[in-house]
Design a protein around this motif. Structure first.
Motif, PDB file in Angstrom:
ATOM      1  N   GLN A 192      36.095  41.863  70.786  1.00 57.22           N
ATOM      2  CA  GLN A 192      36.935  40.702  70.491  1.00 57.22           C
ATOM      3  C   GLN A 192      37.721  41.007  69.224  1.00 57.22           C
ATOM      4  O   GLN A 192      37.131  41.290  68.179  1.00 57.22           O
ATOM      5  CB  GLN A 192      36.080  39.459  70.295  1.00 57.22           C
ATOM      6  N   MET A 193      39.038  40.941  69.327  1.00 53.01           N
ATOM      7  CA  MET A 193      39.901  41.276  68.196  1.00 53.01           C
ATOM      8  C   MET A 193      40.713  40.050  67.808  1.00 53.01           C
ATOM      9  O   MET A 193      41.524  39.567  68.608  1.00 53.01           O
ATOM     10  CB  MET A 193      40.824  42.440  68.571  1.00 53.01           C
ATOM     11  N   ASP A 194      40.476  39.548  66.626  1.00 56.59           N
ATOM     12  CA  ASP A 194      41.178  38.368  66.113  1.00 56.59           C
ATOM     13  C   ASP A 194      42.021  38.741  64.904  1.00 56.59           C
ATOM     14  O   ASP A 194      41.794  39.762  64.262  1.00 56.59           O
ATOM     15  CB  ASP A 194      40.160  37.282  65.749  1.00 56.59           C
ATOM     16  N   ASN A 195      42.970  37.868  64.589  1.00 54.18           N
ATOM     17  CA  ASN A 195      43.847  38.084  63.438  1.00 54.18           C
ATOM     18  C   ASN A 195      44.419  39.504  63.441  1.00 54.18           C
ATOM     19  O   ASN A 195      44.357  40.228  62.435  1.00 54.18           O
ATOM     20  CB  ASN A 195      43.082  37.821  62.145  1.00 54.18           C
ATOM     21  N   LEU A 196      44.975  39.872  64.559  1.00 50.31           N
ATOM     22  CA  LEU A 196      45.486  41.238  64.711  1.00 50.31           C
ATOM     23  C   LEU A 196      46.672  41.499  63.800  1.00 50.31           C
ATOM     24  O   LEU A 196      47.478  40.596  63.514  1.00 50.31           O
ATOM     25  CB  LEU A 196      45.873  41.492  66.172  1.00 50.31           C
ATOM     26  N   LYS A 197      46.758  42.751  63.363  1.00 57.70           N
ATOM     27  CA  LYS A 197      47.818  43.185  62.460  1.00 57.70           C
ATOM     28  C   LYS A 197      48.588  44.348  63.104  1.00 57.70           C
ATOM     29  O   LYS A 197      48.039  45.049  63.959  1.00 57.70           O
ATOM     30  CB  LYS A 197      47.212  43.659  61.142  1.00 57.70           C
ATOM     31  N   PRO A 198      49.818  44.576  62.691  1.00 57.81           N
ATOM     32  CA  PRO A 198      50.580  45.696  63.257  1.00 57.81           C
ATOM     33  C   PRO A 198      49.851  47.038  63.124  1.00 57.81           C
ATOM     34  O   PRO A 198      49.967  47.891  64.012  1.00 57.81           O
ATOM     35  CB  PRO A 198      51.877  45.686  62.447  1.00 57.81           C
ATOM     36  N   GLU A 199      49.097  47.204  62.061  1.00 55.02           N
ATOM     37  CA  GLU A 199      48.358  48.464  61.876  1.00 55.02           C
ATOM     38  C   GLU A 199      47.199  48.628  62.848  1.00 55.02           C
ATOM     39  O   GLU A 199      46.561  49.684  62.885  1.00 55.02           O
ATOM     40  CB  GLU A 199      47.862  48.605  60.433  1.00 55.02           C
ATOM     41  N   ASP A 200      46.902  47.601  63.634  1.00 59.63           N
ATOM     42  CA  ASP A 200      45.882  47.720  64.678  1.00 59.63           C
ATOM     43  C   ASP A 200      46.460  48.326  65.952  1.00 59.63           C
ATOM     44  O   ASP A 200      45.717  48.607  66.895  1.00 59.63           O
ATOM     45  CB  ASP A 200      45.281  46.354  65.005  1.00 59.63           C
ATOM     46  N   THR A 201      47.767  48.522  66.002  1.00 56.38           N
ATOM     47  CA  THR A 201      48.402  49.098  67.172  1.00 56.38           C
ATOM     48  C   THR A 201      47.870  50.499  67.424  1.00 56.38           C
ATOM     49  O   THR A 201      47.901  51.363  66.539  1.00 56.38           O
ATOM     50  CB  THR A 201      49.925  49.147  66.979  1.00 56.38           C
ATOM     51  N   ALA A 202      47.329  50.722  68.624  1.00 58.05           N
ATOM     52  CA  ALA A 202      46.720  52.007  68.955  1.00 58.05           C
ATOM     53  C   ALA A 202      46.253  51.987  70.402  1.00 58.05           C
ATOM     54  O   ALA A 202      46.238  50.939  71.053  1.00 58.05           O
ATOM     55  CB  ALA A 202      45.532  52.296  68.040  1.00 58.05           C
ATOM     56  N   LEU A 203      45.849  53.155  70.855  1.00 60.09           N
ATOM     57  CA  LEU A 203      45.155  53.273  72.140  1.00 60.09           C
ATOM     58  C   LEU A 203      43.667  53.146  71.837  1.00 60.09           C
ATOM     59  O   LEU A 203      43.141  53.892  71.000  1.00 60.09           O
ATOM     60  CB  LEU A 203      45.471  54.615  72.782  1.00 60.09           C
ATOM     61  N   TYR A 204      43.011  52.199  72.474  1.00 58.80           N
ATOM     62  CA  TYR A 204      41.610  51.909  72.197  1.00 58.80           C
ATOM     63  C   TYR A 204      40.728  52.496  73.297  1.00 58.80           C
ATOM     64  O   TYR A 204      40.987  52.290  74.490  1.00 58.80           O
ATOM     65  CB  TYR A 204      41.385  50.400  72.102  1.00 58.80           C
TER      66      TYR A 204
END
Length: 126
Positions: A82-94
């Motif tokens: 669960q990913m909340d309060n996402l930020k642009p720096e979270d952009t990635a392949l998970y």
């Protein structure tokens, strides 16, 4: 053999939420720790979160603490992020990965995981 399939990625605005799923087939995951990793363009793959088998203990990268939550449903052979309060720096392949052991720590090297999924893309727009 274990097959791991991630889903739930997508495009979201800053501050938004996503829930990633990692479903396993071929072998039960219930006796192994599981981890989530990510890789952004031009960067190395990095640890995001992990959950142990025995006590469901969890660990997180400092960059996601307080915003991401890892959980598992052994009956469904599925791990969630669960990913909340996402930020642009979270952009990635998970990616999700199955550990070779019942417990892991953030510093467990990649070779401590023996099966990896193909990844699901998360893009956070500013």
């Amino acid at each position: 053999q274990v097959q791991l399939v991630e889903s739930g990625g997508g495009l979201v605005q800053t501050g938004g939420s996503l829930r990633l799923s990692c479903e396993a087939s071929g072998r039960t995951l219930s006796t192994y720790a599981m981890g989530w990793f990510r890789q952004a363009p031009g960067k190395e793959r990095e640890f995001v979160a992990a959950i142990n088998w025995s006590d469901f203990g969890t660990s997180y990268a400092d960059s996601v603490k307080g915003r991401f939550t890892i959980s598992r449903d052994n009956a469904k052979n599925t791990v969630y992020l669960q990913m909340d309060n996402l930020k642009p720096e979270d952009t990635a392949l998970y990616y999700c990965a199955k550990a070779k052991t019942r417990t892991v720590v953030p510093s467990t090297p990649f070779r401590g995981y023996d099966y990896w999924g193909q990844g699901t893309q998360v893009t956070v727009s500013s």
